[in-house]
Motif scaffolding. Structure first.
Motif, mmCIF file in Angstrom:
data_model
loop_
_atom_site.group_PDB
_atom_site.id
_atom_site.type_symbol
_atom_site.label_atom_id
_atom_site.label_comp_id
_atom_site.label_asym_id
_atom_site.label_seq_id
_atom_site.Cartn_x
_atom_site.Cartn_y
_atom_site.Cartn_z
ATOM 1 N N TYR A 1 0.820 -1.211 0.000
ATOM 2 C CA TYR A 1 0.000 0.000 0.000
ATOM 3 C C TYR A 1 0.852 1.259 0.000
ATOM 4 O O TYR A 1 0.442 2.281 -0.529
ATOM 5 C CB TYR A 1 -1.000 -0.039 1.151
ATOM 6 C CG TYR A 1 -1.995 -1.148 0.950
ATOM 7 C CD1 TYR A 1 -2.933 -1.059 -0.072
ATOM 8 C CD2 TYR A 1 -1.964 -2.300 1.721
ATOM 9 C CE1 TYR A 1 -3.814 -2.097 -0.319
ATOM 10 C CE2 TYR A 1 -2.851 -3.337 1.486
ATOM 11 C CZ TYR A 1 -3.781 -3.235 0.467
ATOM 12 O OH TYR A 1 -4.640 -4.246 0.220
ATOM 13 N N ALA B 1 -12.372 11.261 -2.861
ATOM 14 C CA ALA B 1 -12.064 10.904 -1.474
ATOM 15 C C ALA B 1 -11.819 9.410 -1.284
ATOM 16 O O ALA B 1 -11.312 8.988 -0.248
ATOM 17 C CB ALA B 1 -13.205 11.356 -0.563
ATOM 18 N N PHE B 2 -12.180 8.617 -2.297
ATOM 19 C CA PHE B 2 -12.184 7.156 -2.137
ATOM 20 C C PHE B 2 -10.849 6.601 -1.625
ATOM 21 O O PHE B 2 -10.814 5.849 -0.647
ATOM 22 C CB PHE B 2 -12.565 6.503 -3.459
ATOM 23 C CG PHE B 2 -12.625 5.012 -3.428
ATOM 24 C CD1 PHE B 2 -13.658 4.368 -2.759
ATOM 25 C CD2 PHE B 2 -11.659 4.235 -4.039
ATOM 26 C CE1 PHE B 2 -13.721 2.986 -2.716
ATOM 27 C CE2 PHE B 2 -11.710 2.859 -4.005
ATOM 28 C CZ PHE B 2 -12.740 2.231 -3.339
ATOM 29 N N ALA B 3 -9.749 7.002 -2.285
ATOM 30 C CA ALA B 3 -8.445 6.464 -1.891
ATOM 31 C C ALA B 3 -8.108 6.856 -0.454
ATOM 32 O O ALA B 3 -7.595 6.051 0.318
ATOM 33 C CB ALA B 3 -7.363 6.956 -2.845
ATOM 34 N N GLU C 1 -10.184 7.598 1.974
ATOM 35 C CA GLU C 1 -11.023 6.841 2.914
ATOM 36 C C GLU C 1 -10.435 5.454 3.126
ATOM 37 O O GLU C 1 -10.403 4.942 4.240
ATOM 38 C CB GLU C 1 -12.455 6.742 2.374
ATOM 39 C CG GLU C 1 -13.175 8.088 2.380
ATOM 40 C CD GLU C 1 -14.585 8.013 1.807
ATOM 41 O OE1 GLU C 1 -14.891 7.036 1.110
ATOM 42 O OE2 GLU C 1 -15.367 8.947 2.071
ATOM 43 N N ASN C 2 -9.942 4.858 2.030
ATOM 44 C CA ASN C 2 -9.326 3.534 2.147
ATOM 45 C C ASN C 2 -8.079 3.570 3.015
ATOM 46 O O ASN C 2 -7.754 2.602 3.687
ATOM 47 C CB ASN C 2 -8.928 3.020 0.762
ATOM 48 C CG ASN C 2 -10.122 2.663 -0.065
ATOM 49 O OD1 ASN C 2 -11.181 2.353 0.475
ATOM 50 N ND2 ASN C 2 -9.981 2.730 -1.365
ATOM 51 N N MET C 3 -7.365 4.712 2.959
ATOM 52 C CA MET C 3 -6.115 4.821 3.704
ATOM 53 C C MET C 3 -6.355 5.171 5.165
ATOM 54 O O MET C 3 -5.422 5.187 5.963
ATOM 55 C CB MET C 3 -5.231 5.901 3.069
ATOM 56 C CG MET C 3 -4.571 5.456 1.766
ATOM 57 S SD MET C 3 -4.161 6.838 0.658
ATOM 58 C CE MET C 3 -3.099 7.799 1.697
ATOM 59 N N GLY C 4 -7.606 5.463 5.513
ATOM 60 C CA GLY C 4 -7.923 5.768 6.902
ATOM 61 C C GLY C 4 -7.510 7.169 7.344
ATOM 62 O O GLY C 4 -7.213 7.397 8.514
ATOM 63 N N VAL C 5 -7.511 8.116 6.407
ATOM 64 C CA VAL C 5 -7.173 9.506 6.739
ATOM 65 C C VAL C 5 -8.350 10.131 7.500
ATOM 66 O O VAL C 5 -9.501 9.860 7.175
ATOM 67 C CB VAL C 5 -6.888 10.292 5.430
ATOM 68 C CG1 VAL C 5 -6.624 11.749 5.691
ATOM 69 C CG2 VAL C 5 -5.742 9.651 4.656
ATOM 70 N N PRO C 6 -8.084 10.979 8.524
ATOM 71 C CA PRO C 6 -9.191 11.599 9.261
ATOM 72 C C PRO C 6 -10.059 12.493 8.356
ATOM 73 O O PRO C 6 -9.531 13.125 7.437
ATOM 74 C CB PRO C 6 -8.500 12.450 10.329
ATOM 75 C CG PRO C 6 -7.091 12.003 10.352
ATOM 76 C CD PRO C 6 -6.786 11.299 9.089
ATOM 77 N N ILE D 1 -9.228 14.652 4.885
ATOM 78 C CA ILE D 1 -9.726 14.195 3.578
ATOM 79 C C ILE D 1 -10.337 15.364 2.825
ATOM 80 O O ILE D 1 -10.019 15.629 1.678
ATOM 81 C CB ILE D 1 -10.794 13.088 3.731
ATOM 82 C CG1 ILE D 1 -10.185 11.840 4.368
ATOM 83 C CG2 ILE D 1 -11.386 12.730 2.372
ATOM 84 C CD1 ILE D 1 -11.148 10.676 4.470
ATOM 85 N N MET E 1 -4.013 11.222 -3.064
ATOM 86 C CA MET E 1 -3.143 10.359 -2.250
ATOM 87 C C MET E 1 -1.771 10.999 -2.033
ATOM 88 O O MET E 1 -0.951 10.464 -1.301
ATOM 89 C CB MET E 1 -2.925 9.000 -2.936
ATOM 90 C CG MET E 1 -4.144 8.129 -3.016
ATOM 91 S SD MET E 1 -3.703 6.399 -3.387
ATOM 92 C CE MET E 1 -3.188 6.487 -5.073
#
Lengths: 267, 284
Positions: free
Chosen positions: B79, B106-108, B110-115, B119, B159
């Motif tokens: 990742y 925002a999808f990527a 959200e997958n990365m767990g960014v607050p 985002i 990203m």
């Protein structure tokens, strides 16, 4: 022509009903259904009608839309009304051979019809005032506790989102394939039912093939954007309960309490 | 300049059998941070396969690919690698996931767990840098092909990758959409210092890059400045590639015996050279 199909019949707007949290709206719709079913007398049901009507007025959805939402259930309403009229025992008003219409029968028929109408109109208001994406979001968050029982909540919501995303794309593609087949002499509009169904095969097969290819590419693109399921995922848009949401919950709870009270006071 | 992506003696085949034809045949390529690189090649030359090696979608059967200091064969870094090297594909419709533009960007993240607040900020930045901020609440199917492809690029930019690999991003677009995407890429390269590796078979796009690499039958055939590569007209034609129209014109003129420069790749240069030629003819 085929492009005119709208999904979810959402009417964009900025009314207080539109602005409610989708989670709350789903719960309100459920509460409204409960209210309709526990109402035992005309007064309770009248309260339900007033509540539903009021919600439509506040949401600024044209009232014609109530009729439109009722269209598919008209046969069911008529069917249940007739059955109730004929088979509920009581004081006979009119009798011919074995057919008997009773006062209680008419009362029940009207009662049931109003209940079904309110049910359909009320739940339609949910889809009229909530965008499909917000609805999906609301469902995902409401079902979140089910994750503990290994219910695939996130996957379900993801599938719904992707389906919603690709419906317009696939409709466009169907249009293109239909034109292409027509250009080669395919006859899609005439003939009997079987013939027309058979004429659809050359449209469905290319559509299927391309959908699989799309799915493959989408999966790759999602992987490239670090998708790895719902674990550890955050969301950009957080849902917040505002004063409006609490007020709406308060109103529906008060109405349910009112219906219960009416049931007890006016048997 | 630092090396961002490095392929060393990479061989790859889609078929596991030993006698199967190699799609990549002992290929080595180094890309430096901040470069704007074009990878040219005919259909089936292996250029897309090469691209997929740079963010670990495919792993080399022989040799090694290192991205930002990480070996792509290292599964634990998967990742991190995909965040370092973003990838954009040909069909914009098939890489947009959400039903609203900003949600897709925002999808990527959200997958990365960014607050959430972070985002929001990064999504707005990404949308602005591709010039699509006003369209943030639109549905993807309301946009043109070029706009959709810019959204796909924004989804990657969000990203904050150091490099973007684009696999024929303009192949399905009309000329206007192609111009939009190329302009966006040049800006990202110049203003944000993002390394761009553009896989293409459009010569005029390659002419706008800093460096051109030609791939044929899994091998690296040429590597150099656009004007160096395009001056080798006969070799390019031998592997089924065209040259920019102006280069072709100059080549024909030269073959006809006129004294013109051959390393011309832009229309302005061509016009200048022709004026010079005509001016000389006029005075003589």
């Amino acid at each position: 022509m085929i492009k005119d199909i709208t999904i979810g019949q959402y009417f964009p707007g900025r009314s207080p009903v539109h602005r409610l949290d989708p989670r709350v709206k789903i719960l309100l719709a459920l509460g409204y259904i409960v209210l309709l079913f526990i109402a035992q007398n005309a007064w309770g049901l009248a309260l339900g009608v007033v509540l539903g009507f009021g919600a439509y007025v506040i949401s600024q959805i044209p009232l014609v839309m109530i009729l439109k939402s009722l269209k598919p259930v008209v046969p069911i309403i008529i069917f249940t009304a007739v059955l109730n009229m004929l088979f509920v025992d009581g004081e006979a008003l009119w009798q011919w051979w074995i057919i008997k219409i009773t006062r209680e029968g008419i009362h029940t028929a009207v009662f049931m019809a109003v209940r079904i109408i309110c049910l359909i109109a009320g739940t339609s208001l949910l889809t009229y005032t909530t965008s499909p994406i917000a609805l999906t979001d609301g469902i995902e968050r409401l079902m979140n506790p089910l994750k503990r029982f290994h219910f695939p909540v996130h996957e379900l919501a993801m599938m719904m989102t992707i389906a919603l995303r690709f419906i317009p794309t696939l409709i466009e593609e169907t249009d293109k394939i239909m034109s292409a087949q027509k250009a080669r002499g395919a006859d899609l509009e005439t003939g009997g039912l079987m013939q027309r169904a058979r004429a659809l095969i050359p449209i469905l097969i290319p559509l299927f093939v391309s959908s699989f290819r799309r799915a493959d590419e989408l999966a790759l693109a999602m992987e490239c954007r670090c998708y790895r399921g719902g674990e550890g995922r955050t969301r950009m848009k957080q849902l917040h309960m505002g004063p409006g949401d609490f007020a709406a919950c308060g109103i529906i709870l008060a109405c349910i309490a009112g219906v219960v009270a009416l049931n007890l006071l006016l048997p | 300049m630092d090396t961002i992506m490095e392929a060393t003696k990479v061989s790859f085949s889609y078929d596991e059998a030993p006698e199967a034809p190699l799609v990549l045949d002992d290929i080595s390529l180094t890309v430096r941070q901040g470069e704007f690189l074009a990878v040219l090649g005919h259909n089936g030359s292996g250029k897309s396969t090469l691209a997929k090696h740079f963010n670990a979608i495919l792993l080399p059967q022989k040799g090694r690919v290192v991205v930002g200091g990480m070996d792509t064969a290292d599964e634990e870094k998967l990742y991190d690698i995909r965040q370092t090297v973003g990838m954009v594909f040909q069909n914009p419709d098939n890489q947009i996931v959400a039903t609203i533009v900003e949600e897709d960007v925002a999808f990527a993240l959200e997958n990365m767990g960014v607050p959430p607040a972070e985002i929001r900020r990064r999504v707005d930045d990404a949308l602005r840098s591709v010039g699509m901020y006003e369209y943030r609440e639109h549905a993807p199917h309301q946009l043109s092909g070029g706009q959709k492809q810019r959204i796909a690029i924004a989804g990657i930019i969000a990203m904050r990758p150091r490099c973007i690999v684009l696999d024929e991003p303009t192949a399905m677009l009309d000329p206007r959409g192609r111009a939009e995407v190329m302009k966006t890429l040049r800006e990202l390269n110049r203003e944000h210092g993002i390394t761009i590796a553009l896989i293409t078979h459009y010569m005029d796009e390659a002419a706008q890059c800093d460096r051109v690499v030609v791939v044929d039958r899994g091998k690296l055939l040429m590597d150099g400045l656009p004007r160096e590569v395009f001056s080798r007209v006969e070799e390019l034609k031998a592997v089924g590639l065209d040259v920019p129209q102006v280069t072709e014109l100059m080549h024909s003129l030269r073959r006809a015996g006129l004294p013109v420069r051959e390393d011309i790749i832009t229309e302005e240069e061509c016009a200048e050279e022709l004026c010079r030629l005509l001016g000389k003819g006029g005075t003589a």
